[in-house]
Design a protein around this motif. Sequence first.
Motif, mmCIF file in Angstrom:
data_model
loop_
_atom_site.group_PDB
_atom_site.id
_atom_site.type_symbol
_atom_site.label_atom_id
_atom_site.label_comp_id
_atom_site.label_asym_id
_atom_site.label_seq_id
_atom_site.Cartn_x
_atom_site.Cartn_y
_atom_site.Cartn_z
ATOM 1 N N GLU A 138 -29.033 -2.397 -3.062
ATOM 2 C CA GLU A 138 -29.765 -1.113 -3.260
ATOM 3 C C GLU A 138 -30.675 -1.363 -4.099
ATOM 4 O O GLU A 138 -30.635 -1.907 -5.169
ATOM 5 N N ASN A 139 -31.657 -0.445 -3.991
ATOM 6 C CA ASN A 139 -32.760 -0.270 -5.054
ATOM 7 C C ASN A 139 -32.721 0.756 -6.028
ATOM 8 O O ASN A 139 -32.782 1.980 -5.585
ATOM 9 N N ALA A 140 -32.150 0.702 -7.475
ATOM 10 C CA ALA A 140 -32.148 1.577 -8.283
ATOM 11 C C ALA A 140 -33.320 2.304 -8.696
ATOM 12 O O ALA A 140 -33.110 3.589 -8.899
ATOM 13 N N PHE A 155 -31.737 4.536 -5.630
ATOM 14 C CA PHE A 155 -30.471 3.723 -5.121
ATOM 15 C C PHE A 155 -30.528 3.670 -3.553
ATOM 16 O O PHE A 155 -29.546 3.629 -3.118
ATOM 17 N N THR A 180 -31.034 -5.572 -5.304
ATOM 18 C CA THR A 180 -29.564 -5.099 -5.489
ATOM 19 C C THR A 180 -29.685 -4.245 -6.746
ATOM 20 O O THR A 180 -30.763 -4.197 -7.518
ATOM 21 N N ILE A 181 -28.394 -3.712 -7.207
ATOM 22 C CA ILE A 181 -28.369 -3.003 -8.493
ATOM 23 C C ILE A 181 -27.705 -3.843 -9.763
ATOM 24 O O ILE A 181 -27.717 -3.190 -10.749
ATOM 25 N N PHE A 227 -29.800 -2.632 -12.637
ATOM 26 C CA PHE A 227 -29.201 -1.487 -13.171
ATOM 27 C C PHE A 227 -27.839 -1.590 -13.985
ATOM 28 O O PHE A 227 -27.663 -1.208 -15.430
ATOM 29 N N VAL A 257 -35.564 -2.350 -13.188
ATOM 30 C CA VAL A 257 -35.807 -2.990 -11.989
ATOM 31 C C VAL A 257 -37.082 -3.912 -11.899
ATOM 32 O O VAL A 257 -37.039 -4.791 -11.372
#
Length: 602
Positions: free
Chosen positions: A341-343, A347, A417-418, A421, A454
């Motif tokens: 996921e792209n935080a 997300f 990815t997270i 985060f 990020v």
Amino acid sequence: MFSKVLVANRGEIAVRVMRACKELGVRTVAVYSDADKHSGHVRYADEAYNVGPARAADSYLDHEAVIEAGEKAGADAIHPGYGFLAENADFAAKVEESEMTWVGPSAAAMERLGEKTKARALMQEADVPVVPGTTEPVESADEVKEIADEYGYPVAIKAEGGGGGRGLKVVYDEDEVEEQLETAQREGEAYFDNASVYVEKYLESPRHIEVQILADHHDNVRHLGERDCSLQRRHQKVIEEAPSPALGEDLRERIGEAARRGVDAADYTNAGTVEFLVEDGEFFFMEVNTRIQVEHTVTEQVTGIDVVKWQLRVAAGEELGFEQNDVEIEGHSIEFRINAENAANNFAPAPGGELETYDPPGGFGVRLDDALRQGDDLVTDYDSMIAKLIVTAGDREECLARSERALEEFEIDGFHTIIPFHRLMLTDETFRAGEHTTKYLDEELDRTRIEQAVEKWGPADAESEDEADEEVTERDFTVEVNGKRFEVSLEERGAPAVQVPAGGGSGNAGGNTRSRPDEAEEDDSETVAVEGGEQIAAEMQGTILSVDVEEGDEVESGDVVCVLEAMKMENDVVAERGGTVAQVLVGEGESVDMGDVLVVLE
């Protein structure tokens, strides 16, 4: 003990269960959809059966297909993992009626704890604190006002059959009571075929604490301490730890014993989790999750007890081999969900692609639960989880330091990815102090800090390049005969490279041989005609609880277009920009997979 167990799940939890089986000398059976024919859990199992097309409703959620696979394989038992059919009492009952054993609580116990007012009443009888409110349904606004006058506003009106926040309405003053009561009743009828509601005091900034329990068929019930799951995004847990940094020894002992009493009163067997809300030094029962939890790993790390093995042993009729006094909590453990996921983009899940680089960390105190390897394609039909990173140390301070090291070592290329985060959280003063609540991420954390994290720690280029011309040198094939998967490996010296045909696979059933399959052909069995425009897609596999727009409606950025339920959590699906609704492709109650188009804007 069983001789063969079918694992009715996929991904890392399927591999986790299979590892426990192998250590017990039990053979394993995987089930897989067309989308998962090359997935890690299929490679790892001793044998595997196709149960249908990519769409979960036609494969992993198909009761008959899963049971038929178990019967074909000659399995003694079915373990559901978590998600999919894990808390489906109807499916559990069907397994109980078959020749196979259900690895979990009885269908009757699942139903008994599924109705919230009955569960609250049962817990009260067992002297387990519940949030102040009613244990019987309320029907009038006057009854709601009486409760609010007694306990003070805000109060929560909750659908008796609700879950994940659906059918939940918070009332802040008397003027809102009538409207919110009618809305909660209407939603309860629409989503759960049950208009009954109850009322309880609304806790505004609680901690989410859960207690792992194990219960056998010989009247033994044990708790394995608590986990803190308070760091949540839109009701979805992202980091979990054990023990909780917010509980003192007295509260820890009281909440653990309360969980034991409640489970014992419910005539419950196997593994389960009793969930509580904690605020101002008091704890209140919330619900029981009648399955293994994603975050069971941290409990295993601090107790040394293999929860999944005990699930299998209890289902086989064995007695728990330890007393409550034998359970000791040593050290501290934190689990980081490694999701694609792209935080920085709320997300949003990655669109899929190849794991170009997959180099997880190692070293003392580092555990990794996964099912993927470098070169695998990320299957995005169901969820965005790549792995779970579990870090354990002597105390929380050392665990945080070790986590920083492990996350810095974790290299994944091909998509977002997270991990950035998680690295941010390890620098966050509120999290490091253990002072966060369930509202912290959604209401207090500055989102610009996530964007900066990020940018600092995310991939330089998350878009993987097509490698369609890459040569495949191994001649490893997967064939299916009557739905059962077989691996065929051919070796020929000096032969030219060949293109693996659609349906070809990689590796062997034991998971020791690895090769890179070509990209599978698109499954067009569920093709939907979609008009041009802005497509709003499902971020995860789940069930549509409500559709809040119709064709022709005007929406603005941030407006909710539908609500998606996944693993008992409610997720608002929102429009990223304004526009006119051109198509609505789903309806209430429909199952959808990750990436399915739900609404189209023009």
